[in-house]
Design an enzyme around this catalytic site. Sequence first.
Site, PDB file in Angstrom:
ATOM      1  N   ASP A  98       1.954   9.609  -8.740  1.00 42.17           N
ATOM      2  CA  ASP A  98       2.987  10.500  -9.655  1.00 42.17           C
ATOM      3  C   ASP A  98       2.870  10.593 -11.014  1.00 42.17           C
ATOM      4  O   ASP A  98       1.782   9.858 -11.448  1.00 42.17           O
ATOM      5  CB  ASP A  98       4.127   9.831  -9.035  1.00 42.17           C
ATOM      6  CG  ASP A  98       5.385  10.957  -9.020  1.00 42.17           C
ATOM      7  OD1 ASP A  98       5.248  11.884  -9.792  1.00 42.17           O
ATOM      8  OD2 ASP A  98       6.016  11.159  -7.724  1.00 42.17           O
ATOM      9  N   ILE A  99       3.605  10.812 -11.676  1.00 38.00           N
ATOM     10  CA  ILE A  99       3.658  10.889 -13.245  1.00 38.00           C
ATOM     11  C   ILE A  99       4.063   9.500 -13.853  1.00 38.00           C
ATOM     12  O   ILE A  99       4.566   8.722 -12.858  1.00 38.00           O
ATOM     13  CB  ILE A  99       4.817  11.925 -13.792  1.00 38.00           C
ATOM     14  CG1 ILE A  99       6.352  11.756 -13.286  1.00 38.00           C
ATOM     15  CG2 ILE A  99       4.392  13.348 -13.560  1.00 38.00           C
ATOM     16  CD1 ILE A  99       7.198  12.167 -14.131  1.00 38.00           C
ATOM     17  N   PRO A 100       3.574   9.383 -14.714  1.00 32.66           N
ATOM     18  CA  PRO A 100       3.859   7.640 -15.389  1.00 32.66           C
ATOM     19  C   PRO A 100       5.158   7.338 -14.936  1.00 32.66           C
ATOM     20  O   PRO A 100       5.295   6.125 -14.610  1.00 32.66           O
ATOM     21  CB  PRO A 100       3.257   7.984 -16.697  1.00 32.66           C
ATOM     22  CG  PRO A 100       2.499   8.952 -16.965  1.00 32.66           C
ATOM     23  CD  PRO A 100       2.919  10.181 -15.712  1.00 32.66           C
ATOM     24  N   LYS A 136      -0.029   3.593  -2.087  1.00 35.15           N
ATOM     25  CA  LYS A 136      -0.838   4.915  -2.735  1.00 35.15           C
ATOM     26  C   LYS A 136      -0.178   5.631  -3.820  1.00 35.15           C
ATOM     27  O   LYS A 136      -0.055   6.723  -3.639  1.00 35.15           O
ATOM     28  CB  LYS A 136      -1.567   5.628  -1.582  1.00 35.15           C
ATOM     29  CG  LYS A 136      -2.454   4.936  -0.862  1.00 35.15           C
ATOM     30  CD  LYS A 136      -3.313   5.592   0.082  1.00 35.15           C
ATOM     31  CE  LYS A 136      -3.993   4.839   1.070  1.00 35.15           C
ATOM     32  NZ  LYS A 136      -3.070   4.014   2.226  1.00 35.15           N
ATOM     33  N   ASP A 157       0.766  -1.098   0.010  1.00 39.84           N
ATOM     34  CA  ASP A 157       0.107   0.048   0.071  1.00 39.84           C
ATOM     35  C   ASP A 157       1.033   1.245  -0.039  1.00 39.84           C
ATOM     36  O   ASP A 157       1.012   1.801   1.115  1.00 39.84           O
ATOM     37  CB  ASP A 157      -0.888   0.030   1.394  1.00 39.84           C
ATOM     38  CG  ASP A 157      -1.690   1.142   1.165  1.00 39.84           C
ATOM     39  OD1 ASP A 157      -1.983   1.875   0.411  1.00 39.84           O
ATOM     40  OD2 ASP A 157      -2.499   1.376   2.314  1.00 39.84           O
ATOM     41  N   ALA A 170     -18.126  -5.396   9.103  1.00 42.57           N
ATOM     42  CA  ALA A 170     -17.427  -6.356   7.878  1.00 42.57           C
ATOM     43  C   ALA A 170     -18.866  -6.735   7.331  1.00 42.57           C
ATOM     44  O   ALA A 170     -18.657  -6.797   6.066  1.00 42.57           O
ATOM     45  CB  ALA A 170     -16.741  -7.463   8.595  1.00 42.57           C
ATOM     46  N   GLY A 180     -16.669   1.015  10.512  1.00 41.36           N
ATOM     47  CA  GLY A 180     -17.729   0.256   9.644  1.00 41.36           C
ATOM     48  C   GLY A 180     -17.680  -1.199  10.152  1.00 41.36           C
ATOM     49  O   GLY A 180     -17.308  -1.484  10.961  1.00 41.36           O
ATOM     50  N   GLY A 219      -7.272  -3.178  10.186  1.00 39.03           N
ATOM     51  CA  GLY A 219      -6.135  -2.783  11.020  1.00 39.03           C
ATOM     52  C   GLY A 219      -6.177  -2.970  12.514  1.00 39.03           C
ATOM     53  O   GLY A 219      -6.070  -4.201  13.017  1.00 39.03           O
ATOM     54  N   ARG A 220      -6.336  -1.883  13.074  1.00 38.36           N
ATOM     55  CA  ARG A 220      -6.215  -1.786  14.441  1.00 38.36           C
ATOM     56  C   ARG A 220      -7.191  -2.701  15.392  1.00 38.36           C
ATOM     57  O   ARG A 220      -6.599  -3.388  16.323  1.00 38.36           O
ATOM     58  CB  ARG A 220      -6.694  -0.515  14.860  1.00 38.36           C
ATOM     59  CG  ARG A 220      -5.526   0.614  14.572  1.00 38.36           C
ATOM     60  CD  ARG A 220      -6.102   1.989  14.652  1.00 38.36           C
ATOM     61  NE  ARG A 220      -6.835   2.285  13.196  1.00 38.36           N
ATOM     62  CZ  ARG A 220      -7.559   3.571  13.368  1.00 38.36           C
ATOM     63  NH1 ARG A 220      -7.426   4.556  14.050  1.00 38.36           N
ATOM     64  NH2 ARG A 220      -8.302   3.822  12.172  1.00 38.36           N
ATOM     65  N   GLY A 252     -14.276  -1.531  12.003  1.00 39.43           N
ATOM     66  CA  GLY A 252     -13.818  -1.776  13.266  1.00 39.43           C
ATOM     67  C   GLY A 252     -13.386  -0.242  13.761  1.00 39.43           C
ATOM     68  O   GLY A 252     -14.372   0.445  14.033  1.00 39.43           O
TER      69      GLY A 252
HETATM   70  O1  O7E Z   1      -8.429   1.812  10.536  1.00 41.11           O
HETATM   71  P1  O7E Z   1      -7.847   0.426  10.488  1.00 41.11           P
HETATM   72  O2  O7E Z   1      -6.788   0.480  11.614  1.00 41.11           O
HETATM   73  O3  O7E Z   1      -8.439  -0.711  10.593  1.00 41.11           O
HETATM   74  O4  O7E Z   1      -6.767   0.221   9.068  1.00 41.11           O
HETATM   75  C1  O7E Z   1      -7.227   0.818   7.929  1.00 41.11           C
HETATM   76  C2  O7E Z   1      -6.232   0.585   6.955  1.00 41.11           C
HETATM   77  O5  O7E Z   1      -6.733   0.757   5.468  1.00 41.11           O
HETATM   78  C3  O7E Z   1      -5.087   1.660   7.181  1.00 41.11           C
HETATM   79  O6  O7E Z   1      -3.731   0.953   6.616  1.00 41.11           O
HETATM   80  C4  O7E Z   1      -5.303   2.787   6.229  1.00 41.11           C
HETATM   81  O7  O7E Z   1      -4.003   3.414   5.870  1.00 41.11           O
HETATM   82  C5  O7E Z   1      -6.135   2.072   5.224  1.00 41.11           C
HETATM   83  N1  O7E Z   1      -6.957   3.021   4.122  1.00 41.11           N
HETATM   84  C6  O7E Z   1      -7.971   3.188   4.955  1.00 41.11           C
HETATM   85  O8  O7E Z   1      -8.127   3.063   6.279  1.00 41.11           O
HETATM   86  N2  O7E Z   1      -8.903   4.159   4.077  1.00 41.11           N
HETATM   87  C7  O7E Z   1      -8.969   4.490   2.889  1.00 41.11           C
HETATM   88  O9  O7E Z   1      -9.581   4.999   2.200  1.00 41.11           O
HETATM   89  C8  O7E Z   1      -7.874   3.460   2.336  1.00 41.11           C
HETATM   90  C9  O7E Z   1      -6.866   2.819   3.012  1.00 41.11           C
HETATM   91  C10 O7E Z   1      -5.959   2.256   2.241  1.00 41.11           C
HETATM   92  O10 O7E Z   1      -5.315   1.312   2.655  1.00 41.11           O
HETATM   93  O11 O7E Z   1      -5.997   2.309   0.819  1.00 41.11           O
HETATM   94  C11 O7E Z   1      -5.631   1.343   0.285  1.00 41.11           C
HETATM   95  C12 O7E Z   1      -6.259  -0.035   0.521  1.00 41.11           C
END
Ligand code: O7E
Length: 221
Positions: free
Chosen positions: A65-67, A62, A60, A179, A177, A193-194, A173
């Site tokens: 940038d430019i191509p 994200k 991840d 699941a 949200g 994640g958390r 969580g």
């Molecule tokens: O809130 P948590 O701890 O359950 O973590 C969520 C994870 O998803 C965290 O790594 C965060 O950077 C990522 N994330 C979002 O929470 N929201 C988004 O809109 C996008 C991401 C993300 O990971 O983008 C790529 C999937």
Amino acid sequence: MERKTRMILALDVSDREEALKIAEDVSEFVDAIKVGYPLVLATGLEIIRELAEFAPIIADFKVADIPNTNRLICKQVFEAGADAVIVQGFTGRDSLDACIEVASEYRRDVFVVSEMSHPGGAEFLQPVGEAIARMASEAGAFGLVAPATRPERVKKIRKIIGDKLTIISPGVGAQGGRASDVIAAGADWVIVGRSIYKAELPKEAASEIAAEIEAELRGEG
Ligand code: O7E
């Protein structure tokens, strides 16, 4: 990436040993592990190969940038052993095409962020989220990132892309949200994640969310 538990672990810890322990502990409940800046900046890119022992790895970064720069970043990510990369869609079609070209050379996948899950995600990104979803579909991406905090948006995006792309959905969580709601709305995977890595017993926490998803899929949700 195989769709079994329908859950992806977001491993945003910054300690190598802790990361490896949690990954091993919860591997039976997740289909992939998402690794991003917190862990890679703290421990180095090699962590991707170490974690790949437990599950496929989604990097991840994200990418936005430019191509040419996108191409260079994606090459490094796949050389490091990642199975997929997450890129931003707002940079436009040429930037996305560059990522997809490199991914296809390595036979790996690209996920495109169409809309983000936090409150600020509604400010600038949400109004263009549907256009980004269409673009990602035309460009041949493997999947989209859509917010678990807004299941109605996941539903809308699923309608737009049909079954052509997968949807991975963060925001379960800790961000509020559920699941089961997001799976019901059409997400292929939830990203957690958390709620897992900060739990006293990460394995139990992962098992509970996996059971919730299973119940939803059986129609008991
Ligand atoms: O809130 P948590 O701890 O359950 O973590 C969520 C994870 O998803 C965290 O790594 C965060 O950077 C990522 N994330 C979002 O929470 N929201 C988004 O809109 C996008 C991401 C993300 O990971 O983008 C790529 C999937």
